[in-house]
Design an enzyme around this catalytic site. Sequence first.
Site, PDB file in Angstrom:
ATOM      1  N   TYR A 239       0.891  -1.074  -0.148  1.00  0.00           N
ATOM      2  CA  TYR A 239       0.065  -0.059   0.067  1.00  0.00           C
ATOM      3  C   TYR A 239       1.040   1.329  -0.160  1.00  0.00           C
ATOM      4  CZ  TYR A 239      -3.789  -3.296   0.715  1.00  0.00           C
ATOM      5  OH  TYR A 239      -4.751  -4.089   0.746  1.00  0.00           O
TER       6      TYR A 239
ATOM      7  N   CYS B   6     -12.165 -15.723   4.737  1.00  0.00           N
ATOM      8  CA  CYS B   6     -11.612 -14.395   4.820  1.00  0.00           C
ATOM      9  C   CYS B   6     -11.104 -13.404   3.854  1.00  0.00           C
ATOM     10  CB  CYS B   6     -10.705 -14.349   6.123  1.00  0.00           C
ATOM     11  SG  CYS B   6      -9.309 -15.404   5.811  1.00  0.00           S
TER      12      CYS B   6
ATOM     13  N   GLY C 192      -3.574 -13.768  12.868  1.00  0.00           N
ATOM     14  CA  GLY C 192      -4.427 -13.239  12.242  1.00  0.00           C
ATOM     15  C   GLY C 192      -5.688 -14.118  12.151  1.00  0.00           C
TER      16      GLY C 192
ATOM     17  N   LYS D 158      -2.739 -30.873   3.510  1.00  0.00           N
ATOM     18  CA  LYS D 158      -3.802 -30.855   3.889  1.00  0.00           C
ATOM     19  C   LYS D 158      -4.341 -31.483   5.397  1.00  0.00           C
ATOM     20  CE  LYS D 158      -7.394 -29.325   1.056  1.00  0.00           C
ATOM     21  NZ  LYS D 158      -8.271 -29.437   0.184  1.00  0.00           N
TER      22      LYS D 158
ATOM     23  N   CYS E 104      -7.136 -22.955  12.511  1.00  0.00           N
ATOM     24  CA  CYS E 104      -7.369 -22.417  11.262  1.00  0.00           C
ATOM     25  C   CYS E 104      -6.900 -23.187  10.039  1.00  0.00           C
ATOM     26  CB  CYS E 104      -6.418 -20.758  11.256  1.00  0.00           C
ATOM     27  SG  CYS E 104      -6.375 -20.115   9.486  1.00  0.00           S
TER      28      CYS E 104
HETATM   29  C1  LIG Z   1     -10.963 -34.682  -2.210  1.00  0.00           C
HETATM   30  C2  LIG Z   1     -11.895 -33.530  -1.831  1.00  0.00           C
HETATM   31  C3  LIG Z   1     -11.237 -32.358  -1.394  1.00  0.00           C
HETATM   32  C4  LIG Z   1     -11.781 -31.228  -1.093  1.00  0.00           C
HETATM   33  N1  LIG Z   1     -11.276 -29.989  -0.928  1.00  0.00           N
HETATM   34  C5  LIG Z   1     -11.892 -29.069  -0.195  1.00  0.00           C
HETATM   35  C6  LIG Z   1     -11.317 -28.051   0.141  1.00  0.00           C
HETATM   36  O1  LIG Z   1     -10.093 -27.624   0.119  1.00  0.00           O
HETATM   37  N2  LIG Z   1     -12.197 -26.971   0.600  1.00  0.00           N
HETATM   38  C7  LIG Z   1     -13.522 -26.985   0.694  1.00  0.00           C
HETATM   39  O2  LIG Z   1     -14.270 -25.814   1.123  1.00  0.00           O
HETATM   40  N3  LIG Z   1     -14.257 -27.983   0.266  1.00  0.00           N
HETATM   41  C8  LIG Z   1     -13.455 -29.187  -0.260  1.00  0.00           C
HETATM   42  N4  LIG Z   1     -13.984 -30.218  -0.739  1.00  0.00           N
HETATM   43  C9  LIG Z   1     -15.517 -30.155  -0.610  1.00  0.00           C
HETATM   44  C10 LIG Z   1     -16.192 -30.507   0.697  1.00  0.00           C
HETATM   45  O3  LIG Z   1     -15.440 -31.603   1.303  1.00  0.00           O
HETATM   46  C11 LIG Z   1     -17.544 -30.582   0.692  1.00  0.00           C
HETATM   47  O4  LIG Z   1     -18.164 -29.391   0.274  1.00  0.00           O
HETATM   48  C12 LIG Z   1     -18.152 -30.615   2.293  1.00  0.00           C
HETATM   49  O5  LIG Z   1     -17.547 -32.009   2.714  1.00  0.00           O
HETATM   50  C13 LIG Z   1     -19.544 -30.778   2.452  1.00  0.00           C
HETATM   51  O6  LIG Z   1     -19.891 -31.074   3.559  1.00  0.00           O
HETATM   52  P1  LIG Z   1     -21.267 -31.656   3.914  1.00  0.00           P
HETATM   53  O7  LIG Z   1     -21.534 -31.864   5.546  1.00  0.00           O
HETATM   54  O8  LIG Z   1     -22.666 -31.026   3.286  1.00  0.00           O
HETATM   55  O9  LIG Z   1     -21.361 -33.394   3.287  1.00  0.00           O
HETATM   56  P2  LIG Z   1     -20.182 -34.284   3.471  1.00  0.00           P
HETATM   57  O10 LIG Z   1     -18.797 -33.755   3.975  1.00  0.00           O
HETATM   58  O11 LIG Z   1     -20.289 -35.206   2.010  1.00  0.00           O
HETATM   59  O12 LIG Z   1     -20.908 -35.734   4.593  1.00  0.00           O
HETATM   60  C14 LIG Z   1     -21.886 -36.172   4.502  1.00  0.00           C
HETATM   61  C15 LIG Z   1     -21.882 -37.307   5.308  1.00  0.00           C
HETATM   62  O13 LIG Z   1     -23.404 -37.925   5.275  1.00  0.00           O
HETATM   63  C16 LIG Z   1     -23.096 -39.318   5.468  1.00  0.00           C
HETATM   64  N5  LIG Z   1     -24.489 -39.989   5.033  1.00  0.00           N
HETATM   65  C17 LIG Z   1     -24.844 -39.969   3.847  1.00  0.00           C
HETATM   66  N6  LIG Z   1     -25.873 -40.673   3.848  1.00  0.00           N
HETATM   67  C18 LIG Z   1     -26.263 -40.803   5.152  1.00  0.00           C
HETATM   68  C19 LIG Z   1     -27.435 -41.635   6.006  1.00  0.00           C
HETATM   69  N7  LIG Z   1     -28.496 -41.893   5.165  1.00  0.00           N
HETATM   70  N8  LIG Z   1     -27.329 -41.935   7.209  1.00  0.00           N
HETATM   71  C20 LIG Z   1     -26.037 -41.237   7.671  1.00  0.00           C
HETATM   72  N9  LIG Z   1     -25.148 -40.698   7.277  1.00  0.00           N
HETATM   73  C21 LIG Z   1     -25.178 -40.667   5.931  1.00  0.00           C
HETATM   74  C22 LIG Z   1     -21.902 -39.611   4.737  1.00  0.00           C
HETATM   75  O14 LIG Z   1     -21.458 -40.635   4.832  1.00  0.00           O
HETATM   76  C23 LIG Z   1     -21.095 -38.162   4.761  1.00  0.00           C
HETATM   77  O15 LIG Z   1     -20.094 -38.571   5.965  1.00  0.00           O
HETATM   78  C24 LIG Z   1     -13.365 -31.434  -1.138  1.00  0.00           C
HETATM   79  C25 LIG Z   1     -13.937 -32.606  -1.301  1.00  0.00           C
HETATM   80  C26 LIG Z   1     -13.094 -33.525  -1.881  1.00  0.00           C
HETATM   81  C27 LIG Z   1     -13.725 -34.882  -2.176  1.00  0.00           C
HETATM   82  C1  LIG Z   2      -9.503 -10.977   6.050  1.00  0.00           C
HETATM   83  C2  LIG Z   2      -8.090 -10.203   6.137  1.00  0.00           C
HETATM   84  C3  LIG Z   2      -8.067  -8.946   6.341  1.00  0.00           C
HETATM   85  C4  LIG Z   2      -6.670  -8.435   6.510  1.00  0.00           C
HETATM   86  N1  LIG Z   2      -6.507  -7.014   6.387  1.00  0.00           N
HETATM   87  C5  LIG Z   2      -5.385  -6.424   6.915  1.00  0.00           C
HETATM   88  C6  LIG Z   2      -5.318  -5.213   7.047  1.00  0.00           C
HETATM   89  O1  LIG Z   2      -6.253  -4.222   7.064  1.00  0.00           O
HETATM   90  N2  LIG Z   2      -4.227  -4.562   7.594  1.00  0.00           N
HETATM   91  C7  LIG Z   2      -2.962  -5.171   7.599  1.00  0.00           C
HETATM   92  O2  LIG Z   2      -2.012  -4.842   7.978  1.00  0.00           O
HETATM   93  N3  LIG Z   2      -2.983  -6.439   7.130  1.00  0.00           N
HETATM   94  C8  LIG Z   2      -4.267  -7.161   7.027  1.00  0.00           C
HETATM   95  N4  LIG Z   2      -4.295  -8.785   6.663  1.00  0.00           N
HETATM   96  C9  LIG Z   2      -3.236  -9.237   6.819  1.00  0.00           C
HETATM   97  C10 LIG Z   2      -2.951  -9.945   8.568  1.00  0.00           C
HETATM   98  O3  LIG Z   2      -2.971  -8.722   9.625  1.00  0.00           O
HETATM   99  C11 LIG Z   2      -2.207 -10.999   8.726  1.00  0.00           C
HETATM  100  O4  LIG Z   2      -0.687 -10.467   8.369  1.00  0.00           O
HETATM  101  C12 LIG Z   2      -2.192 -12.059   7.935  1.00  0.00           C
HETATM  102  O5  LIG Z   2      -3.397 -12.657   8.041  1.00  0.00           O
HETATM  103  C13 LIG Z   2      -1.202 -13.186   8.304  1.00  0.00           C
HETATM  104  O6  LIG Z   2      -1.293 -13.627   9.428  1.00  0.00           O
HETATM  105  P1  LIG Z   2      -1.974 -14.951   9.890  1.00  0.00           P
HETATM  106  O7  LIG Z   2      -1.482 -16.160   8.985  1.00  0.00           O
HETATM  107  O8  LIG Z   2      -1.787 -15.242  11.276  1.00  0.00           O
HETATM  108  O9  LIG Z   2      -3.439 -14.863   9.269  1.00  0.00           O
HETATM  109  C14 LIG Z   2      -5.556  -9.259   6.600  1.00  0.00           C
HETATM  110  C15 LIG Z   2      -5.779 -10.598   6.794  1.00  0.00           C
HETATM  111  C16 LIG Z   2      -7.051 -10.825   6.493  1.00  0.00           C
HETATM  112  C17 LIG Z   2      -7.142 -12.684   6.676  1.00  0.00           C
END
Ligand SMILES: Cc1cc2nc3c(=O)[nH]c(=O)nc-3n(C[C@H](O)[C@H](O)[C@H](O)COP(=O)(O)OP(=O)(O)OC[C@H]3O[C@@H](n4cnc5c(N)ncnc54)[C@H](O)[C@@H]3O)c2cc1C
Ligand SMILES: Cc1cc2nc3c(=O)[nH]c(=O)nc-3n(C[C@H](O)[C@H](O)[C@H](O)COP(=O)(O)O)c2cc1C
Length: 653
Positions: free
Chosen positions: A175, A358, A327, A439, A351
């Site tokens: 900035y 965020c 943060g 992850k 986190c």
């Molecule tokens: C490989 C992979 C990577 C992903 N990475 C990300 C990511 O980085 N960030 C992100 O935001 N999202 C990610 N996703 C998507 C994310 O995982 C889903 O959006 C999220 O898990 C949805 O949550 P949910 O609770 O709605 O459903 P789900 O996580 O699908 O959970 C549903 C559960 O219901 C159970 N179930 C189903 N039917 C029944 C029943 N009749 N009775 C009892 N249990 C039942 C299932 O067994 C399952 O455990 C990823 C997905 C995959 C597959």
């Molecule tokens: C939603 C969000 C908003 C942010 N806004 C600012 C800000 O206003 N000023 C600033 O100096 N840094 C800002 N940052 C950076 C954070 O201050 C911090 O440096 C960053 O999240 C890394 O720290 P962390 O790994 O603990 O999250 C922001 C970060 C996030 C996640």
Amino acid sequence: MKSLEHLLAPIRINSLEIPNRVVMAPMATVFGNMDSTVSEANLAYMKRRAQGGAGLIFTEAVEVHPLGSAAPQCLAIWDDSFISGLSRLAGVVHAEGGKIALQLHHTGRENVLLQMQNKAVGPSAVPSHVFGFLGAPREMTLEEIQETIAAFGSAAMRAKEAGFDMVELHGAHGYLLMEFLSAHSNIRTDQYGGADIRARSRFIIECIEEVRRRVGKDYPVSIRISGDEGIKGGYTIDDMVTVVPSFVMAGIDVVHVSFGTYANPKITIDEPSGCAPVEYPSGFKAHLARRIKAVVNVPVISVGRYTDPFAMDEVIARGDADMITVGRQHLADPDFLKNAREGHPEDTLECLACNQGCIERLALEQMPIRCAINPQTGQELIYPDGPAAKSQTVWVIGGGPGGLTAAYEAARLGHKVTLFEREKETGGNVNYAAKAPYKGVYGKFIRTLTGKCIKRGVTIETGTEVTEAMIEAGQPDVVILAIGAGKTACPAEGVDSAVVCDAWQILDGEVAPRDHVVVIGGGLVGMETADFLREKNVQDITVVEMLDSSPVQTAAAHGFMLHRRLRAEGVKLMFGTTVKRIEEGAVTVTKGGEDIKLEPVSQVIIAIGVTSRNDLKDMLQRKGIRHFVIGDAATPRRIIEATTEGAKAAWDI
Ligand SMILES: Cc1cc2nc3c(=O)[nH]c(=O)nc-3n(C[C@H](O)[C@H](O)[C@H](O)COP(=O)(O)OP(=O)(O)OC[C@H]3O[C@@H](n4cnc5c(N)ncnc54)[C@H](O)[C@@H]3O)c2cc1C
Ligand SMILES: Cc1cc2nc3c(=O)[nH]c(=O)nc-3n(C[C@H](O)[C@H](O)[C@H](O)COP(=O)(O)O)c2cc1C
């Protein structure tokens, strides 16, 4: 030996006594009113953060000049009318026993709204790497430079008047102040520019001097710097150690060492700016603080992916920094310090560094902040404290992130909750997400949330698939259907071949990976499966995606890293490509109307997405059983939608 001794030791900054070494980071929220004044949402959010017990809390960046304001809902302090609202903000932190510093900010050229109106200013007319497509900023005149220096001083004075315990000049992240420092953005030939970083630091030094002149010698003043610029040809920590002592001479009491620049041009990115994705370990920039500490005699703060108070303690113990800024962990779980102090750190939700709720929600979706795993964040005003008026019997069906969040929230509000999960373990698709490289923390999230549910009294029945008959027999008052989504069938010819499996089978080890593999689907699941294979040293990986560009955005930090990693290690990414036929040893795809035969191929992995499960929905409707359908069961999306909807359902019971 795990200790909090160093982290919990008090520290003095100029005249200010701070009870411990944890600092809450300045974080823009976009919760402000449309006239840039403090809103009720700002107050409620800040109060919740302060309850976590950090020794020092920073406000978000507060704008010192209308030409440095990122958006109307960003807080401002450019005239006296802002003082009363800001004073309430300081008040909520003081009421919780905390100390609060106000961050003084000017966006400079990194300002999309002003850039669109042709009003953005900067040290030079050099286009931003991010918003440059809208044109170049206007070079500030010498009069404007003086006006801006005065604006920093007046703003600091107002902050003091409003009751803040400290001010900070935001000299980091690309900035305005840093734009003057960087040779990428400052090509002036007058007294505010020059080939040497010391010449380019003049503007910052004059701002500091003016702030110090206005607030007096006892009032604590901080500067936030980026210890390195993190881009090719950018300044480095070796440059910074030559200028930071002059900042201290000019009146700085504490140096807050961040890193990187907002202006990261994608092609030359070396390091993340500000919000590092999950690929980076805790404290990965502590060495920058250590270098600064060696050249100044004031406290130095380190930042970067800190989540665990015991790890923060070690950083202070080994002398890298005096304080630790936290943060995103403050958004994921503001009680992390309290939980550690009280001896139950296992209750802290760590986190995910996913940036989903965020920084990327703010920057890519232009929406106020939330958190993927903490539904209270950004919703403090509607978050019910409970208990509910009437305790009900609640069945949560599905133990993914949506179901677990719903169960936790419903139990917290006093309902009698049973969560049913078909599989042996809770977690749903997050268990697969957790298998991808870097992850593992996603798995920890599920384990922690499951533990919290149990502590809250949720009965968890794993290995139990809920059927219509069970619901009829059990007669719950309310059902939260969180059954997620099932794998979408692939229509390609030859999909029944023995070489075909799906991403889930690969990720959980049911099918062993082979060399010469085609992954069908380049969304997050396909890309992360390819990353999983890459980590396992699988040779010859091709990802085929029907869409013309990747659904995994490179503008998102993790998406950027994922694309870069896959390309760097020779994974072939084919976009605008459809799979036509799978046959013995080959896959035929169509790209631009032309058939291409990929061979040799010894494994085909389907990752074309998921389709919401409809099981039980009709029955619940038909029988008039009160129910909510949440998360992927409603529409396949992400963790944040699942947790947000799960919590909302519990709150609405
Ligand atoms: C490989 C992979 C990577 C992903 N990475 C990300 C990511 O980085 N960030 C992100 O935001 N999202 C990610 N996703 C998507 C994310 O995982 C889903 O959006 C999220 O898990 C949805 O949550 P949910 O609770 O709605 O459903 P789900 O996580 O699908 O959970 C549903 C559960 O219901 C159970 N179930 C189903 N039917 C029944 C029943 N009749 N009775 C009892 N249990 C039942 C299932 O067994 C399952 O455990 C990823 C997905 C995959 C597959
Ligand atoms: C939603 C969000 C908003 C942010 N806004 C600012 C800000 O206003 N000023 C600033 O100096 N840094 C800002 N940052 C950076 C954070 O201050 C911090 O440096 C960053 O999240 C890394 O720290 P962390 O790994 O603990 O999250 C922001 C970060 C996030 C996640």
